[in-house]
Design an enzyme around this catalytic site. Structure first.
Site, PDB file in Angstrom:
ATOM      1  N   ASP A 174       0.851  -1.188   0.000  1.00 51.38           N
ATOM      2  CA  ASP A 174       0.000   0.000   0.000  1.00 51.38           C
ATOM      3  C   ASP A 174       0.890   1.242   0.000  1.00 51.38           C
ATOM      4  OD1 ASP A 174      -2.359   1.425   0.028  1.00 51.38           O
ATOM      5  OD2 ASP A 174      -2.610   1.308   2.196  1.00 51.38           O
ATOM      6  N   HIS A 230      -3.551  13.932   0.351  1.00 54.53           N
ATOM      7  CA  HIS A 230      -3.912  13.059   1.471  1.00 54.53           C
ATOM      8  C   HIS A 230      -2.817  13.066   2.537  1.00 54.53           C
ATOM      9  CE1 HIS A 230      -5.361   9.549   3.687  1.00 54.53           C
ATOM     10  NE2 HIS A 230      -4.190   8.967   3.510  1.00 54.53           N
ATOM     11  N   GLU A 277     -10.982   4.247   2.704  1.00 57.47           N
ATOM     12  CA  GLU A 277      -9.984   5.014   1.950  1.00 57.47           C
ATOM     13  C   GLU A 277     -10.158   4.671   0.476  1.00 57.47           C
ATOM     14  OE1 GLU A 277      -5.978   4.488   3.509  1.00 57.47           O
ATOM     15  OE2 GLU A 277      -6.315   6.091   4.967  1.00 57.47           O
ATOM     16  N   GLU A 332      -8.944   4.173  -2.942  1.00 52.59           N
ATOM     17  CA  GLU A 332      -7.636   3.904  -3.543  1.00 52.59           C
ATOM     18  C   GLU A 332      -7.802   3.206  -4.887  1.00 52.59           C
ATOM     19  OE1 GLU A 332      -4.628   2.316  -0.998  1.00 52.59           O
ATOM     20  OE2 GLU A 332      -5.359   3.377   0.771  1.00 52.59           O
ATOM     21  N   ASP A 355      -9.440   0.618   1.219  1.00 50.36           N
ATOM     22  CA  ASP A 355      -8.512   0.283   2.302  1.00 50.36           C
ATOM     23  C   ASP A 355      -9.155   0.701   3.628  1.00 50.36           C
ATOM     24  OD1 ASP A 355      -6.193  -0.351   3.712  1.00 50.36           O
ATOM     25  OD2 ASP A 355      -5.278   1.605   3.334  1.00 50.36           O
ATOM     26  N   ARG A 363      -9.314   4.106  12.554  1.00 48.74           N
ATOM     27  CA  ARG A 363      -8.451   5.251  12.883  1.00 48.74           C
ATOM     28  C   ARG A 363      -7.983   5.247  14.328  1.00 48.74           C
ATOM     29  NH1 ARG A 363      -6.743   6.385   7.981  1.00 48.74           N
ATOM     30  NH2 ARG A 363      -8.399   7.150   6.600  1.00 48.74           N
ATOM     31  N   GLN A 387      -5.337   2.662  14.664  1.00 55.18           N
ATOM     32  CA  GLN A 387      -4.170   3.129  13.911  1.00 55.18           C
ATOM     33  C   GLN A 387      -3.353   4.129  14.715  1.00 55.18           C
ATOM     34  OE1 GLN A 387      -5.280   4.786  10.115  1.00 55.18           O
ATOM     35  NE2 GLN A 387      -3.186   5.200   9.468  1.00 55.18           N
ATOM     36  N   LYS A 436      -5.600  -1.916   9.599  1.00 58.07           N
ATOM     37  CA  LYS A 436      -5.870  -2.116   8.178  1.00 58.07           C
ATOM     38  C   LYS A 436      -6.152  -3.573   7.825  1.00 58.07           C
ATOM     39  CE  LYS A 436      -4.319   2.126   6.871  1.00 58.07           C
ATOM     40  NZ  LYS A 436      -4.958   3.041   5.935  1.00 58.07           N
ATOM     41  N   THR A 474      -9.711  -5.518   3.249  1.00 54.55           N
ATOM     42  CA  THR A 474      -9.438  -4.574   2.159  1.00 54.55           C
ATOM     43  C   THR A 474     -10.259  -5.065   0.972  1.00 54.55           C
ATOM     44  OG1 THR A 474      -7.179  -4.275   2.978  1.00 54.55           O
ATOM     45  CG2 THR A 474      -7.623  -3.529   0.726  1.00 54.55           C
ATOM     46  N   GLU A 500     -10.440  12.868   6.437  1.00 57.25           N
ATOM     47  CA  GLU A 500     -10.142  14.155   5.800  1.00 57.25           C
ATOM     48  C   GLU A 500     -11.413  14.994   5.643  1.00 57.25           C
ATOM     49  OE1 GLU A 500      -7.107  14.037   2.388  1.00 57.25           O
ATOM     50  OE2 GLU A 500      -7.701  11.945   2.646  1.00 57.25           O
TER      51      GLU A 500
END
Lengths: 455, 455
Positions: free
Chosen positions: B137, B144, B210, B212, B244, B248, B251, B264, B268, B385
């Site tokens: 990844d 970002h 996320e 991606e 993904d 949070r 993380q 993560k 996925t 975000e």
């Protein structure tokens, strides 16, 4: 948790005479698995016995051994073998032990079959013992983490999460290689000479080894279904030695914020043998004794089993032989020795944590322990610790930086081209034969010439 | 670099009528690969055409298509197909295009064969398009990285290595799942309420997606042999959409010093389709225009090709539908849209960097881009975000924290149980048919009850 049984009996001997030698890594009490290739028989699953390999694939094919997955075993599918139940594994171990026992005539007295089924270890090509689907590298030695942390982050060596989380990261599976293969010095981005400057690009200057132990997963779990700590041991298949080669200069520049990447993924060497959890039963020991000021593990990482026998008493040592030492007939010298029992986290805790979010494990997945260092200088499991940051530009004030003296007069802070690094491991306990792990060995070859780099 | 040819001709139509619909993701100019399973035919390789799948495995079996690896294709071995040469890939694309063309009678006028070879997309079970050996990844959107960095490290949002290194980390391969499968909210260690305190343990509270894009490797390289930038495109097979999923809170507590791990690895999601590099040829675009104050890439990451057409002009969008929205008949609402061309690094740069230390790639390896965000608020590719750190305890001073308003009156800072997240992607350019990526879709289901957690 595996129990000690008759397969561990100290008095047990084998008709394979080299297995009865007191110096062998592979007495009949060990029986580690490997995979090998020969010109004649192709890919096979074997078991180490003295200086020989018992060709398990052939024995199954010829009806000398039986499993519930004969077809897979005959075709060298180790992952299928790793997935069988703990009960069936114990039965297989017992039947291999019987087949090789002094008094068992089935192979012993059949010269033709015996010749086919026993191969000298130095006559085969070892290959990776299984297909490693996913490879994870932990960071489970608090001594290593504290030493490295104080070099990378002098003001903050051990992060606040360390004593709660078995810290780990996903490693690269494709570049796992088996003992004996050379390791090419990697090329990559080198840290800028000063803050804010541009990085360099060229061969790694600070190449290191890391002394680690690998844990293979046996039966896996389904996605979304964590493995409780009390069941974790049932999912472990066995251990090996791992050299997590590390490019310290690449690592220092690349590792924030997402962790080590190219500093590790150029090669990771595995010993060819998997010493099974069954073989390790007599050598289990209590988990690490945390200082009373440390927090206890959270409940999901605590269990009665692991409290009393969650660790493994496995002695490890690192040897090094430079090219010049080889030329002048000097044998390898010992760099350090440490013990797996000094890990802050047990294998079961690492596995349970890894699956606690529902992450699925499969047979053949590999966890490495992280560098196994102990509390003393002679127990530091990598050069960066031994020479305390070696050649880096910013030494930690007040720390010694002691190059290693080789008998040839050479000095080492990090690895030079031609250096061969050898790991060994062995378990000993009163009343039991010592069992060994064989070797995890690799020599450094020079980086590609610039024309063949990616420039 | 792939060239535009007759398979991209805007005027080309298919006898599969749904492929000629202006709204379809899969006109005959696209021809993305997938794998599917049916009760009748087992595992097969397919190509999307309108609302149908052409069963490529069956067509090869029946002699309607030919490859150098027919046996592998018949048995659904996509990895073998990904390893064929670029020339052979182009030939296969051309022959599939011919077989499906309006004027080609081979299948069109053979109702029996046509019925067997064409399957409605809604009648099959999609599976992962290939076996992903290693999953990486990246973190290639500077927008970002700057946004997230300013939340995790307010004083140091973009680290000094970012503009030199395509930052990435090894991801977990085992928990890759195909679009349409539910995602269980993970359980794990939650950050301590105050510095120095003990972490909690329980269901993730700050679950995020996320947005991606995934890049599949075609032919690989051998260990120790880097892929030069001018050859990198030859090793790319095609693109897909990737969610993904990110916990949070887990993380934030676990990610130092070795990067994201359990935050993560619980799941996925991949879209079922691989849109090939051949199909993308008309939609290539210059690499990201770096501000003049930024450094140029180091020489090993620079090439004429990538300077002029290293990027991909791929529009992406995120939609969300809550359980309540489904109940009340509200369709999904758009959360954001962004474009792959805004990545700071091109796919070729990521691949060349990844192999620059000699790391070996194999057919089917997957690189994800990292969250694809753009420069505006409406182009932010994850909730963290969009809502600027949502519910976390330490807001960045001076930043707005705006929950998302749903048409049901619900609000979202992070994902709630029952929320379904849908990614879409499409390439458009003057003079060409628009080609789509299908969907990457997953709904959140509640965490395991405590009794089934690892406590």
């Amino acid at each position: 948790m595996y129990e000690t049984n008759e397969t561990h009996d100290r008095g047990l001997t084998s008709w394979v005479e080299s297995a009865n030698d007191s110096q062998t890594d592979f007495p009949i009490q060990n029986l580690p698995f490997c995979r090998f290739r020969t010109l004649i028989s192709g890919l096979g699953i074997g078991v180490g016995i003295g200086d020989q390999i018992l060709d398990v694939s052939l024995c199954v094919k010829e009806g000398l051994l039986r499993t519930s997955i004969d077809h897979a075993v005959i075709h060298g599918n180790m992952n299928a073998l790793m997935e069988i139940s703990v009960t069936e594994r114990a039965e297989l171990r017992a039947s291999i032990s019987r087949l090789l026992s002094e008094n068992n005539t089935a192979l012993r007295d059949n010269p033709m079959a015996r010749q086919r089924a026993l191969l000298a270890q130095d006559s085969v090509e070892f290959v990776l013992p299984c297909t490693v689907g996913d490879y994870t590298d932990f960071y489970a030695s608090v001594f290593h983490a504290t030493n490295i942390g104080s070099m990378f982050r002098p003001d903050n060596p051990l992060l606040p999460n360390y004593k709660y989380i078995p810290i780990g990261y996903h490693g690269r599976g494709s570049s796992l290689i088996v003992s004996g293969h050379d390791v090419r010095r990697p090329v990559g981005q080198l840290p800028p000479a000063q803050d804010g400057g541009a990085p360099g690009f060229g061969p790694c200057k600070l190449l290191d080894y890391e002394l680690e132990v690998g844990m293979y997963v046996g039966r896996g779990n389904r996605l979304g279904e964590p493995i409780p700590i009390n069941e974790a041991e049932d999912h472990l298949f066995g251990l090996c030695l791992v050299n997590d080669w590390s490019a310290r200069d690449l690592q220092r520049w690349e590792y924030q914020p997402l962790g080590p990447f190219l500093a590790k993924s150029f090669a990771t060497t595995l010993s060819p043998w998997i010493v099974t959890m069954e073989a390790l039963a007599p050598f289990r020991c209590p988990a690490f004794q945390r200082p009373s000021s440390d927090p206890q593990p959270l409940p999901y990482l605590l269990c009665d089993n692991t409290t009393h026998s969650g660790g493994v008493d496995l002695n490890l040592e690192v040897l090094l032989q430079s090219a010049k030492m080889k030329e002048t007939g000097e044998g390898p010298i010992k760099m350090s020795s440490s013990n797996l029992r000094d890990l802050y986290w047990t294998p079961a805790q690492m596995l349970t944590h890894h699956s606690s979010n529902g992450c699925n494990m499969s047979a053949g997945d590999l966890f490495a322990s992280g560098t196994v260092s102990g509390p003393t200088r002679s127990a530091r499991g990598c050069l960066m610790e031994l020479t305390w940051d070696g050649e880096l530009d910013n030494p930690v004030p007040g720390t010694e930086r002691t190059p290693i003296q080789l008998p040839t007069g050479e000095q080492r802070k990090f690895l030079a081209d031609g250096d061969e690094v050898i790991f060994r491991g062995a378990c000993s306990a009163d009343g039991f034969r010592t069992i060994g792990f064989g070797e995890c060995r690799g020599a450094v070859v020079p980086a590609l010439e610039p024309a063949h780099q990616t420039t």
